[in-house]
Design an enzyme around this catalytic site. Structure first.
Site, PDB file in Angstrom:
ATOM      1  N   SER A  98       0.838  -1.190   0.000  1.00 40.35           N
ATOM      2  CA  SER A  98       0.000   0.000   0.000  1.00 40.35           C
ATOM      3  C   SER A  98       0.885   1.258   0.000  1.00 40.35           C
ATOM      4  O   SER A  98       1.833   1.334  -0.767  1.00 40.35           O
ATOM      5  CB  SER A  98      -0.953  -0.085   1.192  1.00 40.35           C
ATOM      6  N   ASP A 219     -10.163  -3.566  -5.266  1.00 37.20           N
ATOM      7  CA  ASP A 219      -9.713  -2.562  -4.292  1.00 37.20           C
ATOM      8  C   ASP A 219     -10.676  -1.387  -4.192  1.00 37.20           C
ATOM      9  O   ASP A 219     -10.928  -0.695  -5.176  1.00 37.20           O
ATOM     10  CB  ASP A 219      -8.320  -2.070  -4.712  1.00 37.20           C
ATOM     11  N   HIS A 274      -8.242  -4.694  -1.273  1.00 37.57           N
ATOM     12  CA  HIS A 274      -6.969  -4.082  -0.925  1.00 37.57           C
ATOM     13  C   HIS A 274      -6.198  -4.926   0.108  1.00 37.57           C
ATOM     14  O   HIS A 274      -6.746  -5.253   1.161  1.00 37.57           O
ATOM     15  CB  HIS A 274      -7.252  -2.690  -0.349  1.00 37.57           C
TER      16      HIS A 274
END
Ligand SMILES: *[C@@H]1O[C@H](CO)[C@@H](O)[C@H](O)[C@H]1NC(C)=O
Ligand SMILES: *[C@@H]1O[C@H](CO)[C@@H](O)[C@H](O)[C@H]1NC(C)=O
Length: 309
Positions: A98, A219, A274
């Protein structure tokens, strides 16, 4: 025959290049998840050196600094942190999760190019990283009014001086429909993506051996999810502009075009939300990129099915 097989097996488990990890927002360098990734890499490549980046030795503080702080200063502190690790002297491969992937890419642009004591990055793998910023906060459920009002509040304050120097996600907020204010006020991303009129010629990622970008197909945390592939999305029209069609690539503001022409930019998709990463995903990427065996060439896009889903 048996010897050949053995040799192949050995060659796939040898790795001498150390690995640096940088966790995502909400996580900490010493969390069970991050420790698990490091252990898994060590299981595959015994004796490999793995370092998990933390902005403080205190894991709780590190977690908090993923939310609040000046990103530029944070990356610069990691330049010192990595320069002080003898095992990394000869360079390292890196996996960023991330926002940690965006920050590792920033390290690659900011540190080794101007300071010989900062170790060079060789291969960079990023999972769900907002390379082109975020154009919105994580999407809210249809009747999650608390979430919606929080997002509204964030957006009303995103361009204040305080947000652009202290709120981490604000420093990579980028709405393609409001580029003027972004280019003027962005405290971090506009610089690191070299989008301002005055270009910084030192920002050149082409020394990387490989830059691997992984997007999560479902995501809703990184909005738009295509930011993980450095694509630009107009959220109003839904139009997606691929990296190769963007100025940042065509005019090679940060060396991506040189990497692309060499075949050293790779784009992969992992199915799932995600950061929905399981052991199979880590293993596949670790085997493909972290070994010393350079015979594995860039192939077509490939897709992993996340078993956890
Ligand atoms: C280079 O990096 C080292 C280690 O981070 C630091 O101590 C030194 O001050 C840096 N040198 C310059 C010229 O920035
Ligand atoms: C370009 O970036 C490097 C590394 O951060 C910095 O040392 C240098 O001052 C910058 N140059 C300009 C013209 O901003």
């Amino acid at each position: 025959m048996k010897l050949v097989t053995l040799a192949i097996q050995l060659s796939t488990v040898l790795a001498t290049t150390p690995v640096v990890l940088w966790h995502g927002l909400g996580d900490r360098y010493d969390s069970p998840g991050m420790t698990g990734v490091a252990d898994q890499i060590r299981d595959i490549y015994p004796d490999i050196y793995v370092h998990s980046v933390g902005l403080s030795e205190d894991g709780g503080k590190d977690q908090q600094m993923g939310l609040l702080g000046n990103v530029r200063e944070q990356v610069e502190s990691v330049c010192d942190q990595l320069a002080a690790i003898p095992e990394l002297k000869g360079g390292f491969n890196a996996i960023g999760f991330s926002q940690g992937g965006l920050f590792l890419r920033s390290y690659a642009e900011l540190c080794p190019l101007t300071n010989a004591s900062a170790p060079v990055l060789r291969k960079l793998i990023t999972f769900g990283s907002p390379h082109n910023g975020i154009a919105d906060m994580p999407l809210c459920g249809p009747s999650d009014f608390l979430c919606k009002s929080r997002n509204k509040l964030f957006k009303s304050q995103v361009w204040t001086k305080n947000s652009q120097t202290n709120v981490v996600v604000a420093q990579y907020y980028r709405d393609p429909n409001h580029m003027d204010v972004y280019l003027e006020k962005s405290g971090f991303l506009a610089d690191i993506n070299n989008e301002r009129q005055q270009k910084n010629k030192t920002y050149d990622l082409s020394y990387l051996e490989k830059f691997v970008m992984v997007m999560f197909s479902e995501d809703t945390t990184v909005v738009p999810m295509e930011s993980a592939w450095f694509q630009e999305v107009d959220l109003e029209s839904g139009q997606v502009t691929h990296l190769e069609d963007r100025e940042i690539y065509q005019e090679d503001w940060i060396g991506l075009k040189k990497l692309g022409k060499r075949g050293d930019l790779e784009f992969h998709t992992v199915h799932g939300q995600h950061m929905e990463i399981n052991d199979d995903v880590i293993e596949t990427f670790a085997l493909r990129y972290l070994g010393d065996d350079d015979d594995i060439k860039a192939g077509d896009d490939f897709v992993f099915v996340n078993q956890a889903k």
